[in-house]
Each structure stands twice: as structure tokens, then as C-alpha cells.
Scaffold this motif. Structure first.
Motif, PDB file in Angstrom:
ATOM      1  N   ALA A  35      17.680  39.250 -20.302  1.00 39.07           N
ATOM      2  CA  ALA A  35      18.998  38.873 -20.806  1.00 39.07           C
ATOM      3  C   ALA A  35      18.995  38.584 -22.298  1.00 39.07           C
ATOM      4  CB  ALA A  35      19.512  37.652 -20.041  1.00 39.07           C
ATOM      5  N   VAL A  36      17.904  38.009 -22.840  1.00 42.70           N
ATOM      6  CA  VAL A  36      17.892  37.644 -24.260  1.00 42.70           C
ATOM      7  C   VAL A  36      17.766  38.856 -25.177  1.00 42.70           C
ATOM      8  CG1 VAL A  36      17.080  35.272 -23.932  1.00 42.70           C
ATOM      9  CG2 VAL A  36      15.406  37.142 -24.126  1.00 42.70           C
ATOM     10  N   GLY A  40      21.597  35.730 -28.026  1.00 42.03           N
ATOM     11  CA  GLY A  40      20.638  34.818 -28.617  1.00 42.03           C
ATOM     12  C   GLY A  40      20.233  33.723 -27.639  1.00 42.03           C
ATOM     13  N   PRO A  41      19.041  33.155 -27.804  1.00 41.96           N
ATOM     14  CA  PRO A  41      18.545  32.170 -26.837  1.00 41.96           C
ATOM     15  C   PRO A  41      19.380  30.901 -26.744  1.00 41.96           C
ATOM     16  CG  PRO A  41      17.102  32.286 -28.765  1.00 41.96           C
ATOM     17  CD  PRO A  41      18.048  33.436 -28.852  1.00 41.96           C
ATOM     18  N   MET A  42      19.866  30.364 -27.884  1.00 48.78           N
ATOM     19  CA  MET A  42      20.646  29.136 -27.831  1.00 48.78           C
ATOM     20  C   MET A  42      22.020  29.381 -27.205  1.00 48.78           C
ATOM     21  SD  MET A  42      18.585  26.856 -28.918  1.00 48.78           S
ATOM     22  CE  MET A  42      17.212  27.835 -28.297  1.00 48.78           C
ATOM     23  N   GLN A  94      11.755  35.794 -26.043  1.00 52.73           N
ATOM     24  CA  GLN A  94      12.066  36.921 -26.926  1.00 52.73           C
ATOM     25  C   GLN A  94      10.796  37.546 -27.498  1.00 52.73           C
ATOM     26  OE1 GLN A  94      14.844  35.027 -29.771  1.00 52.73           O
ATOM     27  NE2 GLN A  94      16.385  36.427 -28.963  1.00 52.73           N
ATOM     28  N   HIS A  95       9.687  36.831 -27.389  1.00 47.89           N
ATOM     29  CA  HIS A  95       8.461  37.250 -28.057  1.00 47.89           C
ATOM     30  C   HIS A  95       7.273  37.456 -27.114  1.00 47.89           C
ATOM     31  CE1 HIS A  95      10.434  36.195 -31.866  1.00 47.89           C
ATOM     32  NE2 HIS A  95      10.865  35.108 -31.241  1.00 47.89           N
ATOM     33  N   ILE A  96       7.349  36.932 -25.880  1.00 45.22           N
ATOM     34  CA  ILE A  96       6.246  37.076 -24.924  1.00 45.22           C
ATOM     35  C   ILE A  96       6.799  37.525 -23.583  1.00 45.22           C
ATOM     36  CG2 ILE A  96       4.765  35.377 -26.058  1.00 45.22           C
ATOM     37  CD1 ILE A  96       5.625  33.334 -23.986  1.00 45.22           C
ATOM     38  N   THR A  97       5.910  37.964 -22.693  1.00 44.61           N
ATOM     39  CA  THR A  97       6.334  38.444 -21.383  1.00 44.61           C
ATOM     40  C   THR A  97       6.729  37.284 -20.479  1.00 44.61           C
ATOM     41  OG1 THR A  97       4.107  38.352 -20.426  1.00 44.61           O
ATOM     42  CG2 THR A  97       4.737  40.389 -21.574  1.00 44.61           C
ATOM     43  N   TRP A 215      24.178  40.168 -20.279  1.00 42.90           N
ATOM     44  CA  TRP A 215      23.882  38.747 -20.512  1.00 42.90           C
ATOM     45  C   TRP A 215      24.832  37.848 -19.741  1.00 42.90           C
ATOM     46  CZ3 TRP A 215      27.738  35.646 -22.087  1.00 42.90           C
ATOM     47  CH2 TRP A 215      28.727  36.147 -22.944  1.00 42.90           C
ATOM     48  N   PHE A 216      26.044  38.333 -19.474  1.00 43.16           N
ATOM     49  CA  PHE A 216      27.030  37.490 -18.813  1.00 43.16           C
ATOM     50  C   PHE A 216      26.638  37.177 -17.364  1.00 43.16           C
ATOM     51  CE2 PHE A 216      30.914  36.925 -16.296  1.00 43.16           C
ATOM     52  CZ  PHE A 216      31.488  35.853 -16.963  1.00 43.16           C
ATOM     53  N   ILE A 217      26.280  38.210 -16.610  1.00 45.76           N
ATOM     54  CA  ILE A 217      25.927  37.995 -15.203  1.00 45.76           C
ATOM     55  C   ILE A 217      24.687  37.104 -15.067  1.00 45.76           C
ATOM     56  CG2 ILE A 217      25.118  39.131 -13.094  1.00 45.76           C
ATOM     57  CD1 ILE A 217      27.001  41.425 -13.724  1.00 45.76           C
TER      58      ILE A 217
END
Length: 293
Positions: A35-36, A40-42, A94-97, A215-217
Motif C-alpha cells: 500500500a505504501v 505516504g506512510p504518515m 518503504q525501504h525493507i521487505t 491504498w484506500f482499500i
């Protein structure tokens, strides 16, 4: 086998409930990882916990009329810990699995007795200290030791700090749960975490993303799951100690790793070994102290 008192294999309904939400929690890592890519994460954390809080408010609205200042404060403090834990975890994804995130997040389990020692003056036993050492060794392996040394990147670092916040959340829930109305505090802590997610967007340089079902679902679905997880944790930990609860929560990285592997996450030998060390540290840290004859 179900016993006469509603116990299955020696586990009561509170333990079984925590096992169920742990499996759900493990599944969320992979969902967030995808989703990210579209939000954005925040912002994602804000939507996720706002939805969770609104669902909780709709379900428990009758209970909110008698809410006290103490319960608002308790919910707000827990909500800050939730925001830090999930916010940093989401940023790290966003940066790791998802598998790596799940394994690193599990580090919070052996941290619980250490933080109880630091803040509550409850000295941990030898098993807890051994568990912390094993889990720390596992983190070093997850960092990918090589010819250039440890490779602890931004995603790993954020997730480790998030694990500290999750440990704080577990301790705070155990502290406040016997003293408050669970429904009221659940609403407050979820809405607090959601509000902090939106307030953090300018700090992280995020803007509102273009609407996308991808991202919404997940955000709405995880909002409902988050409400269920947080309420169940608060309800069950009135009857299950923080240390026993963390034993159950140790299954989270196993679920996260398995689902991540099924989705195609690459798991080199040192990651698997590091994950094994962390899980071993989780289990060892919760061994009961030996009785002296």
C-alpha cells in the motif's frame, strides 16, 4: 481439545483471542508493504487509525458519555506509542521487505522486561537478559554482515525504533487496562494515533496522495483490523500478564515471514539465521524463573 471451562489445549479464551489478533497482525506487514507504494506512510497511518477510531466510536458510542479525564489521558498516551510504533514501521516498509520488518519488529518482545526495569524498577531475570542478547545477535545478522560491515539502513533503523515504541505500548496497556473502561480508551487511543499521523505529514514532507483503490482499500481494511486488534489486546491483557502476552505475540514474525516468503521475499541464510535468533530470544526471555529447592 476443548475443556469444561472453555479452554483449548490449556489456553483460555483471552490467550486464544491474543493468538488470533497476532495472526492478523502478522498479515498486515505484507498489506502495508504494497500500500505504501501509493500513499505516504504518515498519511496511510492517519487514515488507518482514523477509520479504526471512528469504527470504535460508532460501536462504543454509549460508553463515551461517561468518559473521564484519566481515561482520555490514558488513551492519548497509548495512542502516542501506537503512532510511533506503527508510523515508524510503516515508514520502514518503504525501504525493507515485509518479512524483514516482521522479524525486526519482534525485537520489542525481549525489550519489554528491560523497559519495565528502566521505568517500573522491575528487575528482569537471567532468562530475559539472555533473550535480549539472542535477539540483539539476530538483529546484527538481519543487518547483513559482509565485507563492508553491518548494513543497517534507514528502513531497519526506523523499524528498530518503532519496536521500542511497541514495547512501550504493551507496558502502557498492561498498566492502564485494570483502571479504565476499555471501550473508551480504545476509541481515544485509535483517534490519537490517527490524528498524529496527519499532523506528522508536514514534518515528513508528505502531501495528500491521488485517490487510488490500492491504498484506500488496505487503509480502510486495516483500520477495521486495527480496531479489533487494539480492543482485543486491551480486553485480554486485563486477564493476561504483559510477559505472557508477549510470548503469544512472538508468533507475529513467523506469520509475517511466512506470508512475505509466499509473496516472493528473498530470505538469504543470514536473514533466516537472524530471524531464528530473534524468535529464540523472544521465547527464552519469557521462560519462568527456576525455583530453588
Amino acid at each position: 481439545m476443548i475443556g469444561s471451562h472453555g479452554r483449548v489445549g490449556g489456553l483460555g479464551r483471552h490467550e486464544l483471542a491474543l493468538i488470533g489478533v497476532t495472526a492478523l497482525w502478522g498479515a498486515t506487514f505484507l498489506i502495508i508493504h504494497f500500500a505504501v507504494d501509493y500513499a505516504g506512510p504518515m498519511f496511510f497511518v492517519g487514515v488507518r487509525f482514523l477509520v479504526a477510531g471512528l469504527i470504535a466510536a460508532a460501536v462504543f458510542w454509549r460508553s463515551l458519555r461517561g468518559i473521564s479525564g484519566y481515561e482520555i489521558g490514558a488513551g492519548a498516551v497509548i495512542g502516542v506509542a501506537i503512532f510511533l510504533g506503527y508510523g515508524l514501521q510503516t515508514f520502514g516498509l518503504q525501504h525493507i521487505t515485509s518479512s524483514m520488518s516482521g522479524f525486526i519488529t519482534a525485537f520489542y518482545v525481549p525489550l519489554v522486561p528491560l523497559m519495565q526495569w528502566l521505568f517500573l524498577r522491575r528487575r528482569p531475570g537471567r532468562a530475559s537478559l539472555v533473550g535480549v542478547a539472542l535477539a540483539f545477535a539476530g538483529l546484527l545478522l538481519l543487518a547483513g554482515p559482509g565485507v563492508s560491515g553491518l548494513q543497517l539502513g534507514l528502513g531497519e533503523t526506523a523499524t528498530i525504533i518503532g519496536a521500542v515504541a511497541v514495547a512501550g505500548e504493551v507496558i502502557l496497556i498492561s498498566h492502564f487496562a485494570p483502571r479504565v473502561d476499555l471501550r473508551r480508551v480504545t476509541v481515544v487511543q485509535l483517534l490519537t494515533a490517527g490524528a498524529l499521523g496527519f499532523l506528522a505529514m508536514p514534518v515528513t514532507g508528505e502531501s495528500i496522495p491521488v485517490f487510488d483503490w490500492r491504498w484506500f482499500i488496505p487503509a480502510v481494511g486495516l483500520g477495521a483490523i486495527s480496531m479489533l486488534i487494539q480492543y482485543t489486546m486491551t480486553w485480554a491483557q486485563r486477564h493476561v500478564s504483559a510477559t505472557r502476552a508477549t510470548i503469544i505475540y512472538s508468533g507475529e514474525p513467523v506469520w509475517a515471514g511466512l506470508l512475505g516468503w509466499l509473496a516472493g521475499d528473498a530470505l538469504p541464510w543470514y536473514v533466516l539465521l537472524g530471524a531464528a535468533f530473534i524468535v529464540a530470544g523472544v521465547l527464552v526471555s519469557e521462560l519462568p524463573p527456576r525455583r530453588r529447592d
